[in-house]
Design a protein around this motif. Sequence first.
Motif, PDB file in Angstrom:
ATOM      1  N   ALA A   1     -35.580  24.026  -8.224  1.00 45.30           N
ATOM      2  CA  ALA A   1     -36.858  23.020  -7.867  1.00 45.30           C
ATOM      3  C   ALA A   1     -37.909  23.358  -8.440  1.00 45.30           C
ATOM      4  O   ALA A   1     -38.792  22.457  -8.529  1.00 45.30           O
ATOM      5  N   THR A   2     -38.327  24.458  -9.452  1.00 41.92           N
ATOM      6  CA  THR A   2     -39.425  24.747 -10.250  1.00 41.92           C
ATOM      7  C   THR A   2     -39.299  24.031 -11.465  1.00 41.92           C
ATOM      8  O   THR A   2     -38.055  23.521 -11.825  1.00 41.92           O
ATOM      9  N   PRO A   3     -40.474  23.935 -11.981  1.00 41.73           N
ATOM     10  CA  PRO A   3     -40.484  23.120 -13.415  1.00 41.73           C
ATOM     11  C   PRO A   3     -39.264  23.949 -14.463  1.00 41.73           C
ATOM     12  O   PRO A   3     -39.689  25.002 -14.722  1.00 41.73           O
ATOM     13  N   ASP A   4     -38.586  22.939 -14.898  1.00 43.06           N
ATOM     14  CA  ASP A   4     -37.636  23.655 -15.668  1.00 43.06           C
ATOM     15  C   ASP A   4     -37.866  23.283 -17.211  1.00 43.06           C
ATOM     16  O   ASP A   4     -38.418  22.334 -17.516  1.00 43.06           O
ATOM     17  N   THR A   5     -37.694  24.281 -18.110  1.00 37.99           N
ATOM     18  CA  THR A   5     -38.073  24.103 -19.529  1.00 37.99           C
ATOM     19  C   THR A   5     -36.892  24.722 -20.366  1.00 37.99           C
ATOM     20  O   THR A   5     -36.982  24.787 -21.695  1.00 37.99           O
TER      21      THR A   5
ATOM     22  N   VAL B   1     -25.160  19.618 -19.048  1.00 40.81           N
ATOM     23  CA  VAL B   1     -25.419  18.891 -17.688  1.00 40.81           C
ATOM     24  C   VAL B   1     -27.005  19.136 -17.395  1.00 40.81           C
ATOM     25  O   VAL B   1     -27.588  19.807 -17.965  1.00 40.81           O
ATOM     26  N   ASP B   2     -27.221  17.804 -16.774  1.00 36.68           N
ATOM     27  CA  ASP B   2     -28.842  17.972 -16.537  1.00 36.68           C
ATOM     28  C   ASP B   2     -29.007  19.002 -15.319  1.00 36.68           C
ATOM     29  O   ASP B   2     -28.381  19.222 -14.250  1.00 36.68           O
ATOM     30  N   PRO B   3     -29.833  19.990 -15.466  1.00 31.15           N
ATOM     31  CA  PRO B   3     -29.952  20.954 -14.492  1.00 31.15           C
ATOM     32  C   PRO B   3     -30.694  20.508 -13.139  1.00 31.15           C
ATOM     33  O   PRO B   3     -30.308  21.187 -12.033  1.00 31.15           O
ATOM     34  N   ALA B   4     -31.259  19.422 -13.115  1.00 27.98           N
ATOM     35  CA  ALA B   4     -31.691  18.836 -11.890  1.00 27.98           C
ATOM     36  C   ALA B   4     -30.736  18.470 -10.920  1.00 27.98           C
ATOM     37  O   ALA B   4     -30.601  18.385  -9.808  1.00 27.98           O
ATOM     38  N   THR B   5     -29.586  18.132 -11.805  1.00 27.32           N
ATOM     39  CA  THR B   5     -28.373  17.425 -10.783  1.00 27.32           C
ATOM     40  C   THR B   5     -27.261  18.389 -10.733  1.00 27.32           C
ATOM     41  O   THR B   5     -26.279  18.039 -10.061  1.00 27.32           O
ATOM     42  N   PHE B   6     -27.410  19.479 -11.384  1.00 23.78           N
ATOM     43  CA  PHE B   6     -26.250  20.477 -11.243  1.00 23.78           C
ATOM     44  C   PHE B   6     -26.138  21.074  -9.821  1.00 23.78           C
ATOM     45  O   PHE B   6     -27.395  21.761  -9.273  1.00 23.78           O
TER      46      PHE B   6
ATOM     47  N   ILE C   1     -19.743  22.540 -17.971  1.00 24.70           N
ATOM     48  CA  ILE C   1     -20.895  22.289 -17.061  1.00 24.70           C
ATOM     49  C   ILE C   1     -22.118  23.178 -17.042  1.00 24.70           C
ATOM     50  O   ILE C   1     -22.665  23.379 -16.039  1.00 24.70           O
ATOM     51  N   CYS C   2     -22.375  23.763 -18.287  1.00 20.79           N
ATOM     52  CA  CYS C   2     -23.553  24.737 -18.306  1.00 20.79           C
ATOM     53  C   CYS C   2     -24.819  24.048 -18.684  1.00 20.79           C
ATOM     54  O   CYS C   2     -25.121  23.150 -19.426  1.00 20.79           O
ATOM     55  N   PRO C   3     -25.678  24.376 -17.373  1.00 23.69           N
ATOM     56  CA  PRO C   3     -26.986  23.582 -17.744  1.00 23.69           C
ATOM     57  C   PRO C   3     -28.028  24.386 -18.361  1.00 23.69           C
ATOM     58  O   PRO C   3     -29.170  23.670 -18.652  1.00 23.69           O
TER      59      PRO C   3
END
Length: 404
Positions: free
Chosen positions: A14-18, A62-67, A132-134
């Motif tokens: 949920a935090t900003p991902d970089t 994969v996209d971390p936001a959808t994992f 599936i590693c984000p």
Amino acid sequence: MAEVQSPPTQTALATPDTSLEPSTSTELAPITTEQTIITTNAEGKKVKKIIRRKRRPARPQVDPATFKTDAPPPTGTIFNIWYNKWSGGDREDKYLSKTAAQGRCNVAKDSGYTKADRTPGSYFCLFFARGICPKGIDCEYLHRLPTVTDIFPSNIDCFGRDKHSDYRDDMGGVGSFQRQNRTLYVGRIHVTDDIEEIVARHFQEWGQIERIRVLTARGVAFITYLNEANSQFAKEAMAHQSLDHTEILNVRWATVDPNPASAKREAARIEEQAAEAIRKALPAAYVAEIEGRDPEQKKRRKIEGGFGLEGYEAPDEVWHAKEKSEWEAARDVEAGGAKMREEGDVQGQLEQEVQAQQSQQGENGIFSSSTLAVLKGYTAMPTNKRPAPVTGPLVGYGSDEDSD
């Protein structure tokens, strides 16, 4: 058993991902690889050329936001951590189920350097093998294929998971540390005329293959890799995947092959590995002489092996005894020389101490140092010598007899 690796949780995402942006820290500086090439220029001179290439960073698969990391649904009453399954009511096994995998690893596009490349002895990413590693470059595990230089303890697989003493009932899971298993059982393959080519094309992506056996009528294949770590990686990468059709593979560990020819091949492979280890431990010249690859050493051995007898060539046992005696003699000579040097050092130290004492006595005593040097070689002779007793007739004293 529970996995030792865990992707980011939903709350952390949920935090900003970089993680999608390349890191600028010195810890994640691009790793360069060097390659030396010796070429000949136009003048005919040899030129050494060093090519340096920067390794690309690993990309998120994969996209971390959808994992999402959802726990498996409870299909029983008790969860067995040793078998990693529910007991007491479960009727579905994940290796027998026909649920397709969430992703698939693409080594050509997904592999790259991560934080683990800076740490020697790092394990491989389990979620990278499953596709599936984000995390990408920020992952703490390796994002590449295993090689022969990646060696792990016998009780741990390449992903860092603990092995057990026995296999699972369905031959799935991590495996057993009592046997080095490099063979995978692959079931539910769609039967076609070119099934062998399809199986070889898909499974050779995960490492060098030693042998493939396909049972066309049953849609089953047995794949044996040269390296055990590659078989572990391939098992996780191809679980619940499909080949050229819509089938869902059932990938498990293979049981022991009862074929005597297979047992002979495995024994020969173990002997070859032991021989290769011995070759690396011994000097290259000695190994070349034993294997007969050095003609000069072979000629010298043939001449010296006759021991003056025409037509006689000493067997290996005689050469072994001869070389062993020479080695022991050289060792004794070296040990004797070291002992003599040690005794010489001790004697020299004692002489220095005596000279120091003598010089100190010469300075503070009655005699000078020159006088002490003269007296050192002088041997005193006794002056008062007792005369030897004169032996005469024996005379008896205090006797009344006339014969005395």
